[in-house]
Write a protein that holds these residues in place. Sequence first.
Motif, PDB file in Angstrom:
ATOM      1  N   PHE A 126     -25.475  -0.804 -23.917  1.00  0.00           N
ATOM      2  CA  PHE A 126     -24.343  -1.634 -24.342  1.00  0.00           C
ATOM      3  C   PHE A 126     -24.559  -3.087 -23.930  1.00  0.00           C
ATOM      4  N   GLY A 127     -24.109  -4.000 -24.798  1.00  0.00           N
ATOM      5  CA  GLY A 127     -24.166  -5.421 -24.462  1.00  0.00           C
ATOM      6  C   GLY A 127     -25.550  -6.022 -24.590  1.00  0.00           C
ATOM      7  N   PRO A 128     -25.639  -7.353 -24.432  1.00  0.00           N
ATOM      8  CA  PRO A 128     -26.926  -8.061 -24.574  1.00  0.00           C
ATOM      9  C   PRO A 128     -27.950  -7.673 -23.502  1.00  0.00           C
ATOM     10  N   ASN A 129     -27.467  -7.214 -22.346  1.00  0.00           N
ATOM     11  CA  ASN A 129     -28.386  -6.830 -21.259  1.00  0.00           C
ATOM     12  C   ASN A 129     -28.794  -5.351 -21.316  1.00  0.00           C
ATOM     13  N   GLY A 130     -28.315  -4.651 -22.329  1.00  0.00           N
ATOM     14  CA  GLY A 130     -28.690  -3.246 -22.491  1.00  0.00           C
ATOM     15  C   GLY A 130     -28.245  -2.358 -21.336  1.00  0.00           C
ATOM     16  N   GLU A 131     -26.997  -2.520 -20.886  1.00  0.00           N
ATOM     17  CA  GLU A 131     -26.485  -1.716 -19.766  1.00  0.00           C
ATOM     18  C   GLU A 131     -26.119  -0.304 -20.222  1.00  0.00           C
ATOM     19  N   ARG A 132     -26.367   0.662 -19.347  1.00  0.00           N
ATOM     20  CA  ARG A 132     -26.028   2.059 -19.624  1.00  0.00           C
ATOM     21  C   ARG A 132     -24.768   2.452 -18.859  1.00  0.00           C
ATOM     22  N   PHE A 133     -24.009   3.397 -19.459  1.00  0.00           N
ATOM     23  CA  PHE A 133     -22.817   3.925 -18.793  1.00  0.00           C
ATOM     24  C   PHE A 133     -23.281   4.997 -17.812  1.00  0.00           C
ATOM     25  N   GLU A 134     -23.331   4.670 -16.525  1.00  0.00           N
ATOM     26  CA  GLU A 134     -23.887   5.553 -15.497  1.00  0.00           C
ATOM     27  C   GLU A 134     -22.866   6.541 -14.925  1.00  0.00           C
ATOM     28  N   HIS A 135     -21.579   6.311 -15.162  1.00  0.00           N
ATOM     29  CA  HIS A 135     -20.526   7.093 -14.494  1.00  0.00           C
ATOM     30  C   HIS A 135     -20.082   8.248 -15.388  1.00  0.00           C
ATOM     31  N   LEU A 136     -21.003   9.206 -15.634  1.00  0.00           N
ATOM     32  CA  LEU A 136     -20.747  10.257 -16.608  1.00  0.00           C
ATOM     33  C   LEU A 136     -19.655  11.224 -16.163  1.00  0.00           C
ATOM     34  N   ALA A 137     -19.418  11.331 -14.842  1.00  0.00           N
ATOM     35  CA  ALA A 137     -18.343  12.211 -14.359  1.00  0.00           C
ATOM     36  C   ALA A 137     -16.975  11.758 -14.882  1.00  0.00           C
ATOM     37  N   PHE A 138     -16.869  10.481 -15.264  1.00  0.00           N
ATOM     38  CA  PHE A 138     -15.624   9.943 -15.801  1.00  0.00           C
ATOM     39  C   PHE A 138     -15.239  10.648 -17.112  1.00  0.00           C
ATOM     40  N   LEU A 139     -16.242  11.170 -17.846  1.00  0.00           N
ATOM     41  CA  LEU A 139     -15.971  11.893 -19.092  1.00  0.00           C
ATOM     42  C   LEU A 139     -15.108  13.121 -18.824  1.00  0.00           C
ATOM     43  N   ASN A 140     -15.365  13.797 -17.701  1.00  0.00           N
ATOM     44  CA  ASN A 140     -14.591  14.991 -17.359  1.00  0.00           C
ATOM     45  C   ASN A 140     -13.138  14.654 -17.053  1.00  0.00           C
ATOM     46  N   LEU A 141     -12.929  13.559 -16.309  1.00  0.00           N
ATOM     47  CA  LEU A 141     -11.557  13.132 -16.005  1.00  0.00           C
ATOM     48  C   LEU A 141     -10.818  12.779 -17.289  1.00  0.00           C
ATOM     49  N   ALA A 142     -11.472  12.009 -18.147  1.00  0.00           N
ATOM     50  CA  ALA A 142     -10.839  11.594 -19.405  1.00  0.00           C
ATOM     51  C   ALA A 142     -10.484  12.813 -20.260  1.00  0.00           C
TER      52      ALA A 142
END
Length: 331
Positions: free
Chosen positions: A39-55
Amino acid sequence: MEAHGGGLRLLVLAFCVAGIWSAYIYQGVLQENVSTKRFGPNGERFEHLAFLNLAQNVVCLIWSFIMIKIWSSGSSGGAPWWSYWSAGITNTIGPAMGIEALKYISYPAQVLAKSSKMIPVMLMGTLVYGIRYTFPEYICTFLVAGGVSTFALLKTSSKTISKLAHPNAPLGYGLCFLNLAFDGFTNATQDSLKARYPKTSAWGIMLGMNLWGTVYNLVYMFGWPQASGFEAVKFCKQYPEAAWDIFLYCCCGAVGQNFIFLTISQFGSLANTTITTTRKFVSIVVSSVLSGNPLSTKQWGCVFMVFSGLSYQIYLKWEKLQRLQKKRKAM
């Protein structure tokens, strides 16, 4: 009239198949996108995958509450909400491990590993309870175990490796098998509660499980100042595209559960197993085509080996069910 009723049941079955396939196949694509996308110009990855479970817990909790309010006839006698606390723990840790595995292995590899649920079940049944299985059941297990093991040993493509943050296949497969172990405990606890409280509805189970899942995940994600939940929310604010993918992922899970409950209530668990098993195979095909995870000819051979074993297992269950129905008619 009988033909008309049969045609209507076939239409409902087709509706269930379409619902389960579309919801979970699209959820798989979104899960892979969130875990590997830059994501974004710096190519950042979403590292907090445990957040998917909460959502997903929050969305499914709200969904099940609404469904109970709409469809419940006001009957009591279901399992109390506090009785789900232990199953809520394993149901929180298990899926988190499955999602975390995507940091180390590809989505097709994760689907295959999680398809081998029968292996720990048969192993525990033999060692702990002394259950004797038939020769065809051992053939099914051999096909599944052999396919998953060979797939794990084959070299992953460089294109897939470049999409993973820290490729470490043994850790990824280990997380998947721990996920299976926790799922086994969760299912056993749910069956126990259903036996103790026969009036418990599917929506009641969904509500209780997601209530405790929300509590545990909130503590884990936001329980202290440096908890990863704050970073996850910050990332979603910075990149709304990631937040939208996560929201759609959660909605797919809730819709998929609706169709699973409908299938089980109308056609039984065997039909549901058949639909979900074939869905996993289609998920691998879709992932390979759309998400840039090309499989080699040998890897496709492993995929067919695993699903041959699963298909044979479904056939054996169907055969057993037919024999039981004949016995009941004879009595």
